[in-house]
Write an enzyme that holds these catalytic residues in place. Structure first.
Site, mmCIF file in Angstrom:
data_model
loop_
_atom_site.group_PDB
_atom_site.id
_atom_site.type_symbol
_atom_site.label_atom_id
_atom_site.label_comp_id
_atom_site.label_asym_id
_atom_site.label_seq_id
_atom_site.Cartn_x
_atom_site.Cartn_y
_atom_site.Cartn_z
ATOM 1 N N LYS A 1 0.820 -1.216 0.000
ATOM 2 C CA LYS A 1 0.000 0.000 0.000
ATOM 3 C C LYS A 1 0.851 1.263 0.000
ATOM 4 O O LYS A 1 0.572 2.186 -0.753
ATOM 5 C CB LYS A 1 -0.949 0.018 1.203
ATOM 6 C CG LYS A 1 -2.013 -1.048 1.183
ATOM 7 C CD LYS A 1 -2.986 -0.933 2.338
ATOM 8 C CE LYS A 1 -2.333 -0.937 3.691
ATOM 9 N NZ LYS A 1 -1.665 -2.177 4.069
ATOM 10 N N ARG B 1 -9.898 1.801 9.312
ATOM 11 C CA ARG B 1 -9.600 0.403 9.612
ATOM 12 C C ARG B 1 -10.743 -0.304 10.316
ATOM 13 O O ARG B 1 -10.692 -1.516 10.472
ATOM 14 C CB ARG B 1 -8.348 0.308 10.487
ATOM 15 C CG ARG B 1 -7.101 0.718 9.763
ATOM 16 C CD ARG B 1 -5.889 0.456 10.597
ATOM 17 N NE ARG B 1 -4.692 0.813 9.851
ATOM 18 C CZ ARG B 1 -3.488 0.409 10.156
ATOM 19 N NH1 ARG B 1 -3.304 -0.357 11.207
ATOM 20 N NH2 ARG B 1 -2.452 0.770 9.438
ATOM 21 N N ARG C 1 11.644 -6.432 4.923
ATOM 22 C CA ARG C 1 11.662 -4.989 5.173
ATOM 23 C C ARG C 1 12.228 -4.682 6.556
ATOM 24 O O ARG C 1 12.977 -3.727 6.730
ATOM 25 C CB ARG C 1 10.253 -4.415 5.032
ATOM 26 C CG ARG C 1 10.209 -2.907 5.242
ATOM 27 C CD ARG C 1 8.845 -2.339 4.981
ATOM 28 N NE ARG C 1 7.946 -2.627 6.090
ATOM 29 C CZ ARG C 1 6.670 -2.279 6.126
ATOM 30 N NH1 ARG C 1 6.115 -1.667 5.094
ATOM 31 N NH2 ARG C 1 5.926 -2.559 7.169
ATOM 32 N N ARG D 1 13.339 -2.119 11.385
ATOM 33 C CA ARG D 1 12.050 -1.789 12.019
ATOM 34 C C ARG D 1 11.719 -2.798 13.103
ATOM 35 O O ARG D 1 11.388 -3.940 12.833
ATOM 36 C CB ARG D 1 10.946 -1.727 10.966
ATOM 37 C CG ARG D 1 11.110 -0.520 10.071
ATOM 38 C CD ARG D 1 10.123 -0.473 8.975
ATOM 39 N NE ARG D 1 8.750 -0.440 9.470
ATOM 40 C CZ ARG D 1 7.732 -0.024 8.741
ATOM 41 N NH1 ARG D 1 7.926 0.412 7.522
ATOM 42 N NH2 ARG D 1 6.525 -0.027 9.240
ATOM 43 N N ARG E 1 -0.769 -8.588 13.414
ATOM 44 C CA ARG E 1 -1.330 -7.489 12.618
ATOM 45 C C ARG E 1 -2.214 -8.036 11.504
ATOM 46 O O ARG E 1 -3.259 -7.462 11.187
ATOM 47 C CB ARG E 1 -0.205 -6.618 12.035
ATOM 48 C CG ARG E 1 0.395 -5.714 13.096
ATOM 49 C CD ARG E 1 1.661 -5.006 12.697
ATOM 50 N NE ARG E 1 1.693 -4.481 11.356
ATOM 51 C CZ ARG E 1 2.825 -4.249 10.681
ATOM 52 N NH1 ARG E 1 3.989 -4.493 11.237
ATOM 53 N NH2 ARG E 1 2.785 -3.755 9.473
#
Length: 192
Positions: A15, A90, A129, A135, A146
């Site tokens: 996204k 959401r 990622r 991260r 998630r």
């Protein structure tokens, strides 16, 4: 081209990448709640500290905090002619809040785009990622949580927007340029 879009899809569906590309072509801002949360976390703001607790657990930041943040962002001049929302709404409650925000400004959504993606591929993308960007919020257990939260809370919005005739589904798997081409074709956006 003036459009007011929502980009839905599970974490890791691409996204953020596609939002930036599409927003650039449309000349509208890409508004990502994730980026806004991370900026607040790095700046150590009160919102950032609160958001960090939820993000570390793989949970969503509460609606009331997110709604206020989005309303403030959509009231900025660069969003007057259109926007692309990534990561909002959401929940059904956020859908209702966004409807109110848009109605108060005399606007309506153009389309809601769902990027579809394979769960195992998404987990692999996010783990990669996490390594590349360092991260801390992208461990496998948090990623899977998630994805579960997305399935429970956000996936039902797909039906809500389909019922309104706004939903466009696009396969988010494949090379970035391929996905961008699918998106622009599905929305009738001319390419440069």
């Amino acid at each position: 081209m003036s459009m007011r879009l929502i980009l839905l899809g599970p974490p890791g569906a691409g996204k953020g990448t596609q939002a930036a590309r599409l927003a650039s072509r449309l000349g509208v801002p890409a508004i990502s709640t994730g980026d806004i949360f991370r900026a607040n976390v790095s700046e150590g703001t009160e919102l950032g500290q609160l958001a960090q607790k939820y993000m570390d657990a793989g949970e969503y930041v509460p609606d009331e905090v997110t709604n206020q943040m989005v309303a403030a962002r959509l009231s900025q001049p660069d969003a007057e002619a259109g926007f692309l929302l990534d990561g909002y709404p959401r929940t059904e409650a956020q859908v209702a809040e966004l409807d109110s925000i848009l109605e108060a400004n005399g606007h309506q959504l153009s389309h809601v785009v769902e990027l579809t993606a394979d769960t195992d591929e998404v987990v692999a993308r996010l783990l990669n990622r996490a390594k590349e960007q360092g991260r801390a919020d992208d461990t496998e257990s948090v990623i899977r949580r998630r994805l579960d939260v997305y399935a429970e809370q956000t996936a039902p919005l797909v039906q809500t927007y389909a019922d309104r005739g706004l939903l466009v589904q696009v396969d988010g798997m494949g090379e970035v340029d391929e996905v961008t081409a699918r998106l622009t074709d599905a929305l009738g956006v001319t390419t440069d």
